[in-house]
Write an enzyme that holds these catalytic residues in place. Structure first.
Site, PDB file in Angstrom:
ATOM      1  N   ARG A  54      -8.718  11.407   5.595  1.00  0.00           N
ATOM      2  CA  ARG A  54     -10.028  11.005   4.736  1.00  0.00           C
ATOM      3  C   ARG A  54      -9.095  10.460   3.127  1.00  0.00           C
ATOM      4  O   ARG A  54     -10.417  10.007   2.694  1.00  0.00           O
ATOM      5  CB  ARG A  54     -10.149  12.461   4.605  1.00  0.00           C
ATOM      6  CG  ARG A  54     -11.225  13.263   5.096  1.00  0.00           C
ATOM      7  CD  ARG A  54     -11.162  14.195   5.516  1.00  0.00           C
ATOM      8  NE  ARG A  54      -9.907  14.576   6.222  1.00  0.00           N
ATOM      9  CZ  ARG A  54      -9.888  14.687   7.645  1.00  0.00           C
ATOM     10  NH1 ARG A  54     -10.771  14.011   7.931  1.00  0.00           N
ATOM     11  NH2 ARG A  54      -8.310  14.201   7.944  1.00  0.00           N
ATOM     12  N   THR A  55      -8.732  11.141   2.687  1.00  0.00           N
ATOM     13  CA  THR A  55      -8.163  10.761   0.781  1.00  0.00           C
ATOM     14  C   THR A  55      -7.909   9.257   0.900  1.00  0.00           C
ATOM     15  O   THR A  55      -8.550   8.313   0.108  1.00  0.00           O
ATOM     16  CB  THR A  55      -7.050  11.439   0.094  1.00  0.00           C
ATOM     17  OG1 THR A  55      -6.832  12.409   0.755  1.00  0.00           O
ATOM     18  CG2 THR A  55      -7.110  11.293  -1.349  1.00  0.00           C
ATOM     19  N   LYS A  83      14.345  -0.662   3.082  1.00  0.00           N
ATOM     20  CA  LYS A  83      15.458  -1.469   2.787  1.00  0.00           C
ATOM     21  C   LYS A  83      16.503  -0.654   1.004  1.00  0.00           C
ATOM     22  O   LYS A  83      17.509  -0.988   0.811  1.00  0.00           O
ATOM     23  CB  LYS A  83      14.835  -2.691   2.163  1.00  0.00           C
ATOM     24  CG  LYS A  83      14.541  -3.597   3.037  1.00  0.00           C
ATOM     25  CD  LYS A  83      14.064  -5.381   2.095  1.00  0.00           C
ATOM     26  CE  LYS A  83      13.400  -5.609   3.224  1.00  0.00           C
ATOM     27  NZ  LYS A  83      12.334  -6.836   1.938  1.00  0.00           N
TER      28      LYS A  83
END
Ligand code: CP
Length: 353
Positions: A54-55, A83
């Site tokens: 949702r967010t 990395k």
């Protein structure tokens, strides 16, 4: 106090700022075409170090519906974090490509750290066990839209009240309003921390703590269910001991008011019986949609320079001891403190030092 254009903690905005956001969100909902090019040429960086449906998607949809563009990542799998690139460099680089950052991170204080690293507005989209301010804006908008205001309401919050960042932030948000009775329903192990309760009590709202979901069911105007969050427990045994205790069923709802609304920040797992979804009082899917409109209002206000928050100016201090705090894990971040009643607190995660 430091004036800021970021949203890190719901407590940093006042009622006037909330009202502006709310009325703008309502106007956007009613007149979407008026705003369809409002952010044309602007870029939002979406930095999601932790899962989200949702967010993340509502922020992205919000920016696209305002005519802007979105860059970013969902999980660090395809990024140079793999990395070994540190948090500071990752945030700084993304800020060079964008006008606004939304960030979700598993460590407490990550959003505050990001706002100290870069010069563009940062929105906290959830930082560890700490805060989730745009969920609270969503909750406030839903309650106001469906109940008319946030006064003289009986509001129950049930489930994981210890680790739930959405719960703590909602309680801070409700403390801006008056004359509400707030029922906190949880097991003894998952109660709201005292420092959160203190803020609600100081606000003059009434608090009732109990362990039964049914006991006061007939009194609630709003029932806010939450998930027991597996990812916040230190062991599977501790999680299993708490899961499945509170389940909202159609049977239990027989005692509830006919105009009670049922909210949930979502995702839900097993705490709401499937049959409840079709009850007209179940408003959690509508709530998720209101989240997009209030995020549109927030993005637009920030990019127009209309959004102002205030938080204590950070000062140099002792190192934080909270193992979940970003300042304990990202060694290049300075130890920053704020002082209240001669006590020292971590600026990132709010824990006492
Ligand atoms: N309510 C909420 O934060 O949902 P997501 O985790 O799916 O973003």
């Amino acid at each position: 106090m430091k004036i800021n254009h970021s949203l890190i903690d719901i407590s940093d905005i006042d009622l006037a700022q909330w009202n502006k956001l709310y009325y703008l969100a309502c106007d956007i909902e009613e007149n979407p075409q008026k705003y369809a090019q409002a952010c044309r040429g602007k870029i939002m960086a979406s930095m999601f170090f932790e899962p989200s449906t949702r967010t993340q998607s509502s922020f992205q949809a919000a920016m696209l519906r305002l005519g802007g563009s979105v860059i970013g990542f969902s999980g660090t799998g395809g990024t140079s974090v793999q990395k070994g690139e540190n948090f500071q460099d990752t945030v700084y680089i993304m800020s060079q490509y964008s006008d606004l950052i939304t960030i979700r991170h598993p460590q407490d204080g990550a959003a505050l750290a990001a706002s100290e690293i870069c010069d563009i507005p940062v929105i906290n989209a959830g930082d560890g066990r700490h805060l989730h301010p745009t969920q609270s804006l969503t909750d406030l908008m839903t309650i106001t839209r469906l109940k008319g205001n946030i006064e003289n309401l009986n509001i129950a919050i049930c489930g994981d009240l210890l680790y739930g960042r959405a719960v703590h932030t909602l309680l801070f948000a409700l403390s801006k309003f008056k004359h509400n009775k707030i029922y906190l329903i949880s097991t003894a192990k998952l109660r709201v921390p005292q420092y959160v309760k203190d803020i609600v009590i100081q606000s003059g709202n009434t608090l009732i703590e109990c362990e039964s979901l049914e006991e006061y069911m007939s009194e609630f105007d709003v029932l806010y269910m939450t998930r027991i969050q597996r990812e916040r427990f230190d062991s599977q045994e501790e999680y299993l001991a708490q899961s499945g205790i509170y389940v909202l069923t159609a049977e239990k709802l027989k005692k509830a008011k006919s105009d009670m609304i049922i909210l949930h920040p979502l995702p839900k797992v097993d705490e709401i019986e499937y049959a409840v979804d079709s009850d007209p009082r179940a408003k959690y899917f509508a709530q998720a949609k209101y989240g997009m409109y209030i995020r549109m209002a927030l993005i637009l206000s920030m990019l127009n320079g209309d959004f102002i928050s205030h938080f204590p100016k950070p000062q140099s201090g002792k190192a934080c001891n909270n193992p979940h705090c970003i300042s304990c894990n990202e060694k290049h971040l300075p130890a920053l403190s704020k002082f209240k009643a001669s006590k020292e607190f971590c600026v990132y995660c709010d824990c006492e030092k």
